[in-house]
Design an enzyme around this catalytic site. Sequence first.
Site, mmCIF file in Angstrom:
data_model
loop_
_atom_site.group_PDB
_atom_site.id
_atom_site.type_symbol
_atom_site.label_atom_id
_atom_site.label_comp_id
_atom_site.label_asym_id
_atom_site.label_seq_id
_atom_site.Cartn_x
_atom_site.Cartn_y
_atom_site.Cartn_z
ATOM 1 N N ASN A 210 0.844 -1.200 0.000
ATOM 2 C CA ASN A 210 0.000 0.000 0.000
ATOM 3 C C ASN A 210 0.880 1.250 0.000
ATOM 4 O O ASN A 210 2.103 1.148 -0.025
ATOM 5 C CB ASN A 210 -0.966 -0.031 1.197
ATOM 6 N N ASP A 279 -4.593 -6.205 5.067
ATOM 7 C CA ASP A 279 -5.640 -7.016 5.687
ATOM 8 C C ASP A 279 -5.659 -8.430 5.114
ATOM 9 O O ASP A 279 -6.078 -9.361 5.776
ATOM 10 C CB ASP A 279 -7.002 -6.346 5.478
ATOM 11 N N LYS A 289 7.673 -17.529 -10.976
ATOM 12 C CA LYS A 289 6.971 -16.363 -11.521
ATOM 13 C C LYS A 289 5.723 -16.811 -12.294
ATOM 14 O O LYS A 289 5.810 -17.735 -13.114
ATOM 15 C CB LYS A 289 7.925 -15.597 -12.446
ATOM 16 N N PRO A 309 -3.682 -11.795 10.267
ATOM 17 C CA PRO A 309 -4.065 -11.534 11.665
ATOM 18 C C PRO A 309 -4.196 -10.039 11.897
ATOM 19 O O PRO A 309 -3.459 -9.247 11.296
ATOM 20 C CB PRO A 309 -2.882 -12.097 12.467
ATOM 21 N N ASP A 310 -5.143 -9.645 12.751
ATOM 22 C CA ASP A 310 -5.261 -8.231 13.136
ATOM 23 C C ASP A 310 -4.323 -8.027 14.327
ATOM 24 O O ASP A 310 -4.597 -8.503 15.436
ATOM 25 C CB ASP A 310 -6.715 -7.893 13.492
ATOM 26 N N ILE A 311 -3.209 -7.353 14.073
ATOM 27 C CA ILE A 311 -2.145 -7.253 15.093
ATOM 28 C C ILE A 311 -2.644 -6.506 16.329
ATOM 29 O O ILE A 311 -2.515 -6.976 17.461
ATOM 30 C CB ILE A 311 -0.897 -6.556 14.504
ATOM 31 N N PHE A 327 -4.634 3.609 14.653
ATOM 32 C CA PHE A 327 -4.859 4.640 13.636
ATOM 33 C C PHE A 327 -6.014 4.209 12.747
ATOM 34 O O PHE A 327 -6.195 3.020 12.500
ATOM 35 C CB PHE A 327 -3.590 4.843 12.788
ATOM 36 N N LYS A 341 -13.920 1.591 15.242
ATOM 37 C CA LYS A 341 -12.672 0.842 15.437
ATOM 38 C C LYS A 341 -12.228 0.872 16.909
ATOM 39 O O LYS A 341 -11.763 -0.125 17.447
ATOM 40 C CB LYS A 341 -11.573 1.481 14.573
ATOM 41 N N LYS A 345 -12.070 -2.817 18.346
ATOM 42 C CA LYS A 345 -10.725 -3.349 18.610
ATOM 43 C C LYS A 345 -10.291 -3.117 20.057
ATOM 44 O O LYS A 345 -9.152 -3.382 20.413
ATOM 45 C CB LYS A 345 -9.713 -2.727 17.651
HETATM 46 O O1 C5P Z 1 -9.109 -2.130 10.463
HETATM 47 P P1 C5P Z 1 -8.089 -1.139 10.033
HETATM 48 O O2 C5P Z 1 -6.993 -1.742 9.205
HETATM 49 O O3 C5P Z 1 -8.623 0.087 9.382
HETATM 50 O O4 C5P Z 1 -7.444 -0.652 11.416
HETATM 51 C C1 C5P Z 1 -6.367 0.224 11.459
HETATM 52 C C2 C5P Z 1 -5.614 0.012 12.747
HETATM 53 O O5 C5P Z 1 -5.449 -1.372 12.996
HETATM 54 C C3 C5P Z 1 -4.205 0.569 12.640
HETATM 55 O O6 C5P Z 1 -3.826 0.967 13.946
HETATM 56 C C4 C5P Z 1 -3.398 -0.622 12.156
HETATM 57 O O7 C5P Z 1 -2.037 -0.518 12.507
HETATM 58 C C5 C5P Z 1 -4.085 -1.767 12.870
HETATM 59 N N1 C5P Z 1 -4.098 -3.040 12.120
HETATM 60 C C6 C5P Z 1 -3.378 -4.108 12.591
HETATM 61 N N2 C5P Z 1 -3.419 -5.328 11.952
HETATM 62 C C7 C5P Z 1 -4.151 -5.472 10.837
HETATM 63 C C8 C5P Z 1 -4.887 -4.387 10.337
HETATM 64 C C9 C5P Z 1 -4.833 -3.185 10.991
HETATM 65 O O8 C5P Z 1 -2.699 -3.970 13.609
HETATM 66 N N3 C5P Z 1 -4.161 -6.650 10.223
#
Ligand code: C5P
Length: 417
Positions: A210, A279, A289, A309-311, A327, A341, A345
Amino acid sequence: MLQLSNKRIVLGVTGGIAAYKSAELIRLLTKQGADVRVVMTSAACEFITPLTLQALSHNPVHLDLLDTRAEAAMGHIELARWADLVLVAPATADFIARLAGGHADDLLTTLCLATNAPICLAPAMNQGMWRDAVTQQNCEELEERNIQLFGPDEGSQACGDIGPGRMLEPEQIAAKTAELFSMDILTGLKVLITAGGTREDIDPVRYICNHSSGKMGYALAEASAAAGASVTLISGPVQLATPERVERIDVISARDMHQSVHDRLAGVDIFIGCAAVSDYRPAEVAGEKIKKDPENGSEVLEIKLVRNPDIIASVTALDQPPFVVGFAAETHNVLGYATDKLRRKKLDLVVANDIGDREIGFGSDCNEVTVIGKEFEEPLPRASKTVVARQLLQIIARCFKDKQGVTNNTESAGCLP
Ligand code: C5P
């Protein structure tokens, strides 16, 4: 909590009998976490050996302005820039006079002229010399130039006199030094920050990523270190230099970042998730390739993506999570999505920014954000990411301390019979 952790102190030692107390002062400063580099005048070396001060500070002692070897290792200008504080203890009448006169004829006076760091002096001299009108006038001049005096004390002197001019005791000087830094809002805290985007491989040549430049996360890391925190920055691939005093760990993918964060969470007080984490990632990474298939007339290549995974959510899900700041970079309904969020979260704070506006957000040097907590919204006006980072940290530190106060009160209430 170490009151001087991460602080860089140049300790100047000049030629008075109180120089023997500098050894104890170094021990106290380093015990509080300071990194101490000693600069001695030639007269100071008559009272205490550089070797003693070197052993106690664990750093080479700087003696000479014109020593080519020492200058090559860490030159006087570098040393002047390195310092968060220049503390001269003991400061003799002669040194005070030379500083007041703007001299630069030895390493210590040159360094004092060159540095932008605050300078503090602990005067030490015979009571007659201290009382002398010239010394008093020199001290007044130095104070007008924002050079701070620690002491002197009154009492019996090495020469047998009794009166003002004794150097403060090392404990008092160390306490005053710590006081100077107590304004640092994150002193003694451990901060973990993620920054930049992540890369998800499709095949050995291509990847999904990105537009994140990492600038906001790096500005936060730099500002956190300057505010006294010990900072670890877990960074996706970016084109930025590591800020000073920041430990940087480079990662590529979201899963690397997730692992790296969990490896380093022990003892962390504040976690700031500033990274733009992918994501999704390709369900499979092709070993070779991916080629255009000339036999296949289809204009479409399908890549199946699976969730990463959502960190940040995995951090807030821990039994005892740190204070967590996320953020929300959005193109529309910015505050609505950000508030959602915060709740979903389980964040302590969320920083919302409108990446639809090209002047701010991804890649730009400026930002304009709204900080959202459980009970407040605080907009921060458009400014450089460095300025926004400092303002953000003020809010983060305030909310972190409020939350700690609440937790401590609840804990102690729980102990009541
Ligand atoms: O859900 P979204 O990606 O918009 O959320 C943004 C926040 O979640 C940011 O703080 C980003 O660093 C964190 N994030 C994360 N792991 C992910 C996606 C987002 O820690 N897979």
